[in-house]
Design a protein around this motif. Structure first.
Motif, PDB file in Angstrom:
ATOM      1  N   PRO A   1       0.798  -1.224   0.000  1.00  0.00           N
ATOM      2  CA  PRO A   1       0.000   0.000   0.000  1.00  0.00           C
ATOM      3  C   PRO A   1       0.834   1.278   0.000  1.00  0.00           C
ATOM      4  CG  PRO A   1      -0.936  -1.592   1.522  1.00  0.00           C
ATOM      5  CD  PRO A   1       0.377  -2.154   1.078  1.00  0.00           C
ATOM      6  N   ALA A   2       2.036   1.231   0.564  1.00  0.00           N
ATOM      7  CA  ALA A   2       2.885   2.423   0.647  1.00  0.00           C
ATOM      8  C   ALA A   2       3.326   2.926  -0.721  1.00  0.00           C
ATOM      9  CB  ALA A   2       4.109   2.132   1.511  1.00  0.00           C
ATOM     10  N   ASN A   3       3.257   2.066  -1.742  1.00  0.00           N
ATOM     11  CA  ASN A   3       3.694   2.468  -3.087  1.00  0.00           C
ATOM     12  C   ASN A   3       2.596   3.160  -3.887  1.00  0.00           C
ATOM     13  OD1 ASN A   3       6.309   1.465  -2.746  1.00  0.00           O
ATOM     14  ND2 ASN A   3       5.715  -0.594  -3.405  1.00  0.00           N
ATOM     15  N   PHE A   4       1.403   3.243  -3.331  1.00  0.00           N
ATOM     16  CA  PHE A   4       0.281   3.866  -4.034  1.00  0.00           C
ATOM     17  C   PHE A   4       0.135   5.325  -3.600  1.00  0.00           C
ATOM     18  CE2 PHE A   4      -0.505  -0.563  -4.455  1.00  0.00           C
ATOM     19  CZ  PHE A   4      -1.260  -0.737  -5.605  1.00  0.00           C
ATOM     20  N   ILE A   5      -0.174   6.163  -4.562  1.00  0.00           N
ATOM     21  CA  ILE A   5      -0.471   7.556  -4.265  1.00  0.00           C
ATOM     22  C   ILE A   5      -1.811   7.914  -4.917  1.00  0.00           C
ATOM     23  CG2 ILE A   5       1.932   8.301  -4.017  1.00  0.00           C
ATOM     24  CD1 ILE A   5       1.902   9.264  -6.863  1.00  0.00           C
ATOM     25  N   VAL A   6      -2.402   8.999  -4.461  1.00  0.00           N
ATOM     26  CA  VAL A   6      -3.669   9.463  -5.032  1.00  0.00           C
ATOM     27  C   VAL A   6      -3.401  10.730  -5.826  1.00  0.00           C
ATOM     28  CG1 VAL A   6      -5.981  10.340  -4.536  1.00  0.00           C
ATOM     29  CG2 VAL A   6      -5.052   8.437  -3.191  1.00  0.00           C
ATOM     30  N   GLU A   7      -3.827  10.740  -7.079  1.00  0.00           N
ATOM     31  CA  GLU A   7      -3.715  11.929  -7.924  1.00  0.00           C
ATOM     32  C   GLU A   7      -5.106  12.283  -8.423  1.00  0.00           C
ATOM     33  OE1 GLU A   7      -0.765  11.338 -10.951  1.00  0.00           O
ATOM     34  OE2 GLU A   7       0.886  11.328  -9.507  1.00  0.00           O
ATOM     35  N   SER A   8      -5.206  13.372  -9.161  1.00  0.00           N
ATOM     36  CA  SER A   8      -6.507  13.777  -9.683  1.00  0.00           C
ATOM     37  C   SER A   8      -6.349  14.521 -10.995  1.00  0.00           C
ATOM     38  CB  SER A   8      -7.250  14.664  -8.672  1.00  0.00           C
ATOM     39  OG  SER A   8      -6.593  15.905  -8.522  1.00  0.00           O
ATOM     40  N   ARG A   9      -7.419  14.541 -11.755  1.00  0.00           N
ATOM     41  CA  ARG A   9      -7.474  15.319 -12.996  1.00  0.00           C
ATOM     42  C   ARG A   9      -8.935  15.638 -13.301  1.00  0.00           C
ATOM     43  NH1 ARG A   9      -5.355  11.331 -17.674  1.00  0.00           N
ATOM     44  NH2 ARG A   9      -3.540  11.401 -16.290  1.00  0.00           N
ATOM     45  N   ARG A  10      -9.144  16.576 -14.156  1.00  0.00           N
ATOM     46  CA  ARG A  10     -10.520  16.933 -14.513  1.00  0.00           C
ATOM     47  C   ARG A  10     -11.049  15.940 -15.534  1.00  0.00           C
ATOM     48  NH1 ARG A  10     -12.412  21.112 -12.129  1.00  0.00           N
ATOM     49  NH2 ARG A  10     -14.265  21.176 -13.422  1.00  0.00           N
ATOM     50  N   TRP A  11     -12.272  15.496 -15.291  1.00  0.00           N
ATOM     51  CA  TRP A  11     -12.914  14.505 -16.159  1.00  0.00           C
ATOM     52  C   TRP A  11     -14.391  14.838 -16.234  1.00  0.00           C
ATOM     53  CZ3 TRP A  11     -16.440  10.360 -15.174  1.00  0.00           C
ATOM     54  CH2 TRP A  11     -16.564   9.438 -16.229  1.00  0.00           C
TER      55      TRP A  11
END
Length: 200
Positions: free
Chosen positions: A156-166
């Motif tokens: 789990p430590a290797n996952f990050i949360v990102e975002s973009r417009r959709w």
């Protein structure tokens, strides 16, 4: 430090109960259409048993494809009428996309289904490959076939949360980068679910 068997960990993870996943998990404000009909699909989560540790096989989709060009994905696709079930779908698609003989994968279980923004109900079929095979990419669909350590995508430590417009709104999603590969979207969400099961 306790050393665990990754195959035993996989079996235990698949046996644990839990809800399915969705492309909307990180976006609780999303309003999904009532009465929407999801199309069944199957993807193979093929894990090659390597002397240096299990490795997950993934594909990079062709940049010429209309849908999800260049994205990292599991081999798989929508269920056809001739498929006995979604497991058969995943095995058929893997043979077509990367040349994986249908009798080589040792299916050990399924992860809960995953709903995509494109209205598919995807069942991840987890299988072990005890021997390597000659990779033959279907060039109209697959640009590259590569592997990543299973330990990398189940931490789990290797996952990050990102975002973009959709579609006019900001949508969050999981990312699990590995070297030059940007693993995100449904693939990363399914892997994040597996990581959570393997580290209860």
């Amino acid at each position: 430090m306790k050393v665990t068997d990754p195959v035993e960990d996989l079996h235990a993870a698949l046996a644990r109960p839990g809800p399915g996943t969705s492309d909307f998990d990180l976006n609780p404000e999303a309003v999904l259409p009532e009465g929407r009909k999801l199309r069944p699909a199957g993807v193979l989560v093929p894990i090659l048993m390597h002397k240096d540790g299990p490795r997950l096989i993934l594909t990079k989709r062709s940049s010429a494809l209309k849908h999800h060009p260049g994205q990292i994905a599991f081999p798989g696709g929508k269920q056809d009428e001739g498929d006995a079930d979604v497991t058969a779908t995943a095995l058929r698609e893997a043979e077509e996309e990367i040349g994986l003989p249908r009798d080589l994968p040792r299916v050990i279980g399924h992860l809960p289904s995953h709903e995509t923004v494109t209205a598919f109900d995807v069942t991840p079929v987890v299988a072990l490959l005890d021997h390597p095979f000659e990779v033959v990419p279907e060039r109209s669909e697959v640009e590259e076939v590569f592997t990543v350590p299973l330990s990398h995508v189940t931490s789990p430590a290797n996952f990050i949360v990102e975002s973009r417009r959709w579609r006019g709104q900001r949508r969050k999603y999981f990312v699990v980068p590995f070297g030059p590969y940007y693993i995100w979207g449904a693939t990363a969400r399914i892997l994040r679910g597996l990581a959570a099961r393997m580290t209860p």
